[in-house]
Write an enzyme that holds these catalytic residues in place. Sequence first.
Site, short mmCIF file in Angstrom:
data_model
loop_
_atom_site.label_atom_id
_atom_site.label_comp_id
_atom_site.label_asym_id
_atom_site.label_seq_id
_atom_site.Cartn_x
_atom_site.Cartn_y
_atom_site.Cartn_z
N TYR A 145 0.82 -1.22 0.00
CA TYR A 145 0.00 0.00 0.00
C TYR A 145 0.85 1.27 0.00
O TYR A 145 0.36 2.36 -0.25
CB TYR A 145 -0.94 0.03 1.21
CG TYR A 145 -2.02 -1.05 1.17
CD1 TYR A 145 -2.34 -1.73 0.01
CD2 TYR A 145 -2.73 -1.39 2.32
CE1 TYR A 145 -3.30 -2.71 -0.01
CE2 TYR A 145 -3.71 -2.36 2.30
CZ TYR A 145 -4.00 -3.03 1.12
OH TYR A 145 -4.96 -4.00 1.10
N LYS A 196 3.52 -15.08 2.03
CA LYS A 196 3.52 -15.95 0.86
C LYS A 196 4.99 -16.17 0.48
O LYS A 196 5.45 -15.73 -0.58
CB LYS A 196 2.74 -15.29 -0.29
CG LYS A 196 1.24 -15.29 -0.09
CD LYS A 196 0.60 -16.65 -0.31
CE LYS A 196 0.54 -17.00 -1.79
NZ LYS A 196 0.05 -18.38 -2.00
N ASP A 229 -2.74 -17.77 2.19
CA ASP A 229 -3.95 -18.36 1.59
C ASP A 229 -4.45 -19.53 2.43
O ASP A 229 -5.66 -19.71 2.63
CB ASP A 229 -3.74 -18.75 0.12
CG ASP A 229 -2.49 -19.58 -0.09
OD1 ASP A 229 -1.62 -19.60 0.79
OD2 ASP A 229 -2.37 -20.23 -1.16
N ASP A 253 -5.14 -6.93 5.95
CA ASP A 253 -6.37 -6.24 5.59
C ASP A 253 -7.48 -7.26 5.37
O ASP A 253 -8.59 -7.15 5.90
CB ASP A 253 -6.09 -5.45 4.29
CG ASP A 253 -7.12 -4.37 4.03
OD1 ASP A 253 -8.07 -4.28 4.81
OD2 ASP A 253 -6.97 -3.64 3.05
N ASP A 257 -10.52 -8.73 8.26
CA ASP A 257 -11.95 -8.58 7.93
C ASP A 257 -12.65 -9.93 7.98
O ASP A 257 -13.77 -10.05 8.49
CB ASP A 257 -12.11 -8.00 6.52
CG ASP A 257 -12.33 -6.50 6.57
OD1 ASP A 257 -11.87 -5.88 7.56
OD2 ASP A 257 -12.94 -5.95 5.65
#
Length: 368
Positions: A145, A196, A229, A253, A257
């Site tokens: 970001y 990852k 993942d 992020d 959530d």
Amino acid sequence: MIKVKKRKILLLPGDGIGPEVIAEVKKIINWFNDKKSLDFEIDQELVGGCSYDKHGTPITDEVFYKALESEVIMLGAVGGPTWDNLEFSKKPERALLKLRKELKLFANLRPAICFKQLVDASTLKPEIVSGLDIMIVRELTGGIYFGEPRGIKPIENGERKGINTHTYTTSEITRVARIAFDLARKRSNKVTSCEKSNVMEAGQLWKEEVQELHEKEYKDVELSHMLADNCAMQLLRNPKQFDVIVTDNLFGDMLSDQASMLTGSLGLLPSASLGAKNKDGEMRAMYEPIHGSAPDIAGKGIANPIASILSFAMALRYSLDLDKEADILEKAVQDVLNDGLRTKDIMSEGMKDTSTSAMGDAIISKLQ
Ligand code: NAD
């Protein structure tokens, strides 16, 4: 360099239901001042759309400097349809991003707790979520970001290319990992670090640095590494296997959530964004409910103030070193839920429909 004033709490209610839920937090802070002889100094200012309406900017310099010298910032929520079409730099959310960035709040803590009284609010089976208590620690000021280069540029054949860069340095990784390990020591002593590393070099570095820090300073904490993942899948399959999850900005992020919705209600979940401690042990921090300004219910007196009140409990614990007071406040929330009091968002058959301010009052009466 502006010094942090001990025990100074800046309330930034913001827009929509923000002022309604922060009013309940204010009552609780005043209760601690009156009844527990605590010396919190409260100040309150405009931020977001309401600040734009009055001053033409989502956060004035004056408010920003007040934030810099406050030990705790309690934010409600910002934004709403009134300000949706403003230019980017004037949007209410810019105030939040400025506070997070300039105050260097690099660690975002989001607990996902499933209250036993509310297991039916989750979309998952009760046995999967009942008693769930996990803490996601998301890196907040680095990664994709913020990385450079970034942008959209024309390339050959009339096509365009969008670019974002995912970068992390050793210190950016270790400072957030340290927060996760310290938190785990106060909980069930288990950290799962997610990245990852199979496809990204920055992920490989993340894994190596977390591992090295663990070997040097936190051998007593149980550490495991998990691909992000897989973590998304495990959060749905068996979320109770986790205690503290630490991960980068992008994966955090999404995973935070996802984890918050395991518990079923936005109106119940608090969050904290923490900065680094300076040499005097002072730390800047902002606490806020994870929900937004809920324009659809603003002004009706029906918003659930519990997420904001539990955010203040986090402030007591992480900024103000008042663990016992945090425990008392969290217990008061549980007691009120046990009595069957519910705001509309968590209402179910046989429970008592309770307004925002009646919920705040009931929590205070349990504190007595
Ligand atoms: P939202 O969280 O405001 O609302 C989503 C749904 O949940 C709505 O139906 C709302 O009524 C309900 N809800 C949320 N909080 C509740 C509470 N405490 N009690 C009862 N019900 C509650 O999300 P949204 O509708 O996507 O966004 C509305 C505005 O809030 C947008 O302008 C958005 O940009 C902004 N927003 C701000 C923040 C923030 O300030 N940190 C975060 C998210 C969204």
